[in-house]
Design a protein around this motif. Structure first.
Motif, mmCIF file in Angstrom:
data_model
loop_
_atom_site.group_PDB
_atom_site.id
_atom_site.type_symbol
_atom_site.label_atom_id
_atom_site.label_comp_id
_atom_site.label_asym_id
_atom_site.label_seq_id
_atom_site.Cartn_x
_atom_site.Cartn_y
_atom_site.Cartn_z
ATOM 1 N N ASN A 55 12.808 -101.583 23.614
ATOM 2 C CA ASN A 55 12.408 -101.178 25.132
ATOM 3 C C ASN A 55 13.087 -99.800 25.309
ATOM 4 O OD1 ASN A 55 10.345 -102.555 27.269
ATOM 5 N ND2 ASN A 55 10.934 -104.342 25.728
ATOM 6 N N TYR B 12 11.304 -96.247 25.947
ATOM 7 C CA TYR B 12 11.447 -95.565 27.135
ATOM 8 C C TYR B 12 12.246 -94.209 27.067
ATOM 9 C CZ TYR B 12 9.544 -98.879 30.392
ATOM 10 O OH TYR B 12 8.811 -99.721 31.265
ATOM 11 N N LEU C 230 9.518 -91.857 25.617
ATOM 12 C CA LEU C 230 8.428 -91.814 26.174
ATOM 13 C C LEU C 230 7.615 -90.430 26.929
ATOM 14 C CD1 LEU C 230 6.499 -93.787 28.064
ATOM 15 C CD2 LEU C 230 7.728 -93.658 29.888
ATOM 16 N N THR C 231 8.384 -89.672 26.954
ATOM 17 C CA THR C 231 7.930 -88.216 27.427
ATOM 18 C C THR C 231 7.796 -87.432 26.428
ATOM 19 O OG1 THR C 231 10.481 -87.641 27.904
ATOM 20 C CG2 THR C 231 9.144 -88.556 29.786
ATOM 21 N N ALA D 32 2.001 -101.543 26.202
ATOM 22 C CA ALA D 32 2.178 -101.083 27.752
ATOM 23 C C ALA D 32 2.263 -99.683 27.755
ATOM 24 C CB ALA D 32 3.390 -101.907 28.153
ATOM 25 N N MET D 33 3.014 -99.039 26.756
ATOM 26 C CA MET D 33 2.801 -97.663 26.700
ATOM 27 C C MET D 33 1.470 -96.913 26.704
ATOM 28 S SD MET D 33 5.176 -94.992 24.158
ATOM 29 C CE MET D 33 3.706 -95.165 23.037
ATOM 30 N N GLU E 98 -0.778 -98.700 29.868
ATOM 31 C CA GLU E 98 -0.528 -98.997 31.490
ATOM 32 C C GLU E 98 0.342 -97.578 31.738
ATOM 33 O OE1 GLU E 98 1.260 -102.730 31.567
ATOM 34 O OE2 GLU E 98 -0.625 -103.840 30.941
ATOM 35 N N ILE E 99 1.086 -97.377 31.001
ATOM 36 C CA ILE E 99 2.265 -96.175 31.381
ATOM 37 C C ILE E 99 1.715 -94.851 31.074
ATOM 38 C CG2 ILE E 99 4.547 -95.297 31.194
ATOM 39 C CD1 ILE E 99 5.314 -98.081 30.231
ATOM 40 N N LEU E 100 1.494 -94.318 30.334
ATOM 41 C CA LEU E 100 1.193 -93.127 29.891
ATOM 42 C C LEU E 100 -0.203 -92.534 30.441
ATOM 43 C CD1 LEU E 100 2.503 -92.436 25.979
ATOM 44 C CD2 LEU E 100 3.480 -91.693 28.489
ATOM 45 N N ARG F 223 -1.295 -93.380 33.192
ATOM 46 C CA ARG F 223 -1.075 -92.890 34.500
ATOM 47 C C ARG F 223 -0.798 -91.446 34.662
ATOM 48 N NH1 ARG F 223 0.114 -97.010 38.227
ATOM 49 N NH2 ARG F 223 -0.376 -99.184 37.540
#
Length: 449
Positions: free
Chosen positions: A94, A98, A101-102, A126-127, A130-132, A134
Motif C-alpha cells: 500500500n 499511495y 498514486l499521483t 482500489a486505485m 475507487e480512488i483515481l 474520483r
C-alpha cells in the motif's frame, strides 16, 4: 553439504516442547526464545528515537538505525536509505500504491497476476476502480493468467498485457497457494522492454515483487534481481513483532510522495506555514513513532537465523557485526535445501493418497516450501479440523489468494495447506501426511460413519 542439526535448532523454540506439529508457517512462523528475551532486555533502556537528548534515547536510536543497516545488508541493498519499515507486507505494498498514486496518468495501466495474494491485487483494484476515478483519472488494471496444470505464470500472456502505458508490474516472488516461484528475471525483462516513460526519463515499467513467501527461504539480492520495490514480513521470519519491510530504489523513494505524514518524516525544524520540508531517507517514510523495539528485534532475527543454521558457532546474534554476502547466501542455501527436502518428502507421500489432489508445480525445486491440496468428499475446512484433532496444524481457506482459487474453478474457492519452516523435521512431515492418509482411509472405509 549444506545441512544443519534441526534438533539442536528446535531447542531454541518453546513450541517444540508442546508436541505441536506446526505446519502453517506460510501464515506465521514461531519465535525463538532468544528474540523474546531480547525484547524484554531492551525495556529498561527504552526511549524514543532521533530527537531525545537522554542516554537512553541515543542508545535506542543507535540500535534502531543499526537494524536498518542489517536489513539492507540482508537484501544486498545499497544502504539504509532504501529501507522502509512498516507493519507487514500489505502495508508495504500500500505504501508503494499511495506513493505512486499521483504519478499515474490518464490511460495508464498496472499489471498484476492471478497468482497474487489479495494484498498485491486489491490495492491496485482500489486505485483503478475507487480512488483515481474520483479525480477524473482512468487507469486500468490487468491480470496475467497462469497455467492451471503446472501453476506456472504465463509469461507470454504477461508480456502481451505490458505495453507503453504500463507504469508498474506487481508480481509475487512465490505464491502462498500454489507455491509457484515465477521467473523474476523474465518478468524484469518484460518490464524493461515496455517503453513506458517514467518521470525520471527512464522508458520502462517499474517492478514490485511481493516477497512474503520468497524471502524466508531464499537469499535475496535486490540489485541482482533489478527490482524497483520488494516487500516482505518478519512474522514469516521468526519475528512476530509487527514489522514489515519495503525495499525501494533510493531514486524512487527520494522523488515519490510519502504514504503517511507527520512526526519523524518531517525534517528537523522543517515546518513553516508556507512550506514543509521532509526528512532524509529512510526517515521520510517513518511517520510518527515507529515500532522501535519490533524493528530492532526483527532485524536481530536475521542474525540469529545465521547462527542457528551455521555448522559452527557464528556469533552474529546480539551484535552489529556486518553480515557478509557469502555468509548470508550460505545460511539461506542451508535453509532452502532443508525446506525443499521437507516439501519433496511431503509431495511424495500425499501423491500416494487416493482422492487427494495437489495444486501447483510438481517438483519441490519449483515451489516455495508449501503444498495446497483438496481431498475428494471433504471440505478444506473440515479436513483442517480433522488434522488438528490429530495434532497437525494446517490452514484451510482461500489463503487470501482468491483469484487463483477461482481460476482453478474451485467451489468454494478454498484448499487445505501444509507449509514448512526451518525448524520442521521429517517427523513433522510424516505425522502430517500420515494423518492425511488416516483421514482418507476412513472416508473410503465401508465402516466409516
Amino acid at each position: 553439504m549444506n545441512t544443519f542439526d534441526v534438533q539442536r535448532l528446535r531447542w531454541h523454540f518453546d513450541f517444540a516442547r508442546t508436541g505441536r506439529v506446526v505446519t502453517n508457517n506460510a501464515a506465521s512462523t514461531q519465535p525463538p526464545r532468544e528474540l523474546v528475551e531480547l525484547y524484554r532486555s531492551l525495556i529498561p533502556w527504552y526511549e524514543n528515537v532521533h530527537r531525545g537528548q537522554s542516554a537512553a534515547s541515543r542508545y535506542t536510536t543507535e540500535l534502531f538505525e543499526l537494524a536498518y543497516d542489517t536489513i539492507a545488508g540482508w537484501l544486498n541493498a545499497p544502504g539504509r536509505g532504501s529501507i522502509v519499515t512498516c507493519r507487514n507486507t500489505t502495508e508495504a505494498i500500500n505504501t508503494v500504491m499511495y506513493s505512486l498514486l499521483t504519478e499515474f496518468r490518464d490511460g495508464d495501466n498496472v499489471v498484476t497476476t492471478a497468482l497474487e495474494h489479495n494484498s498485491n491485487f486489491v490495492p491496485w483494484y482500489a486505485m483503478c476502480r475507487e480512488i483515481l476515478p474520483r479525480f477524473g483519472r482512468h487507469v486500468e488494471y490487468r491480470v496475467a493468467r497462469f497455467d492451471p496444470v503446472t501453476g506456472q505464470l504465463d509469461l507470454e500472456h504477461l508480456a502481451s498485457l505490458v505495453d507503453a502505458r504500463t507504469k508498474l508490474v506487481a508480481c509475487t516472488g512465490a505464491s502462498n497457494f500454489l507455491g509457484t516461484r515465477p521467473d523474476l528475471a523474465a518478468v524484469r525483462r518484460i518490464t524493461l522492454a515496455s517503453g513506458y516513460r517514467q518521470p525520471d526519463g527512464d522508458h520502462r515499467s517499474l517492478l514490485l515483487v511481493d516477497g512474503a513467501q520468497l524471502v524466508p527461504t531464499a537469499a535475496i539480492d535486490v540489485r541482482a534481481l533489478g527490482v524497483d520495490y520488494l516487500a516482505f514480513s518478519f512474522h514469516k521470519l521468526m519475528a512476530p513483532f509487527g514489522v514489515g519491510v519495503l525495499y525501494g530504489r533510493e531514486e524512487l523513494l527520494n522523488t515519490t510522495r510519502p504514504f503517511l505524514y507527520g512526526g519523524d518524516m518531517v525534517a528537523e525544524q522543517g515546518v513553516t506555514a508556507e512550506h514543509v520540508r521532509y526528512n532524509r531517507l529512510p526517515w521520510k517514510y517513518a511517520a510518527g513513532t515507529p515500532n522501535i523495539l519490533g524493528v530492532i528485534v526483527s532485524a536481530q532475527a536475521l542474525r540469529l537465523l545465521v547462527d542457528l543454521v551455521a555448522p559452527e558457532p557464528a556469533g552474529y546474534f546480539g551484535t552489529g557485526r556486518p553480515l557478509g554476502r557469502a555468509t548470508i547466501e550460505r545460511a539461506m542455501d542451508r535453509v532452502a535445501a532443508h525446506t525443499r527436502a521437507l516439501t519433496g518428502r511431503a509431495l511424495d507421500a500425499v501423491r500416494e493418497i487416493d482422492g487427494l489432489k495437489v495444486f501447483g508445480p510438481e517438483s519441490a525445486a519449483d515451489r516455495a516450501p508449501l503444498i495446497s491440496f483438496g481431498l475428494s468428499g471433504w471440505s478444506p475446512m473440515r479436513l483442517a479440523e480433522e488434522l488438528d484433532r490429530r495434532g497437525v496444524e494446517s490452514r484451510a481457506g482461500c489463503h487470501c489468494a482468491t483469484l487463483a482459487h477461482r481460476a482453478l474453478g474451485l467451489d468454494p474457492p478454498a484448499s487445505c495447506r501444509l507449509s514448512f519452516a526451518v525448524y520442521n523435521t521429517a517427523g513433522d512431515v510424516d505425522r502430517a501426511t500420515g494423518a492425511l492418509r488416516e483421514i482418507a482411509a476412513r472416508r473410503l472405509s465401508p465402516a466409516a460413519g
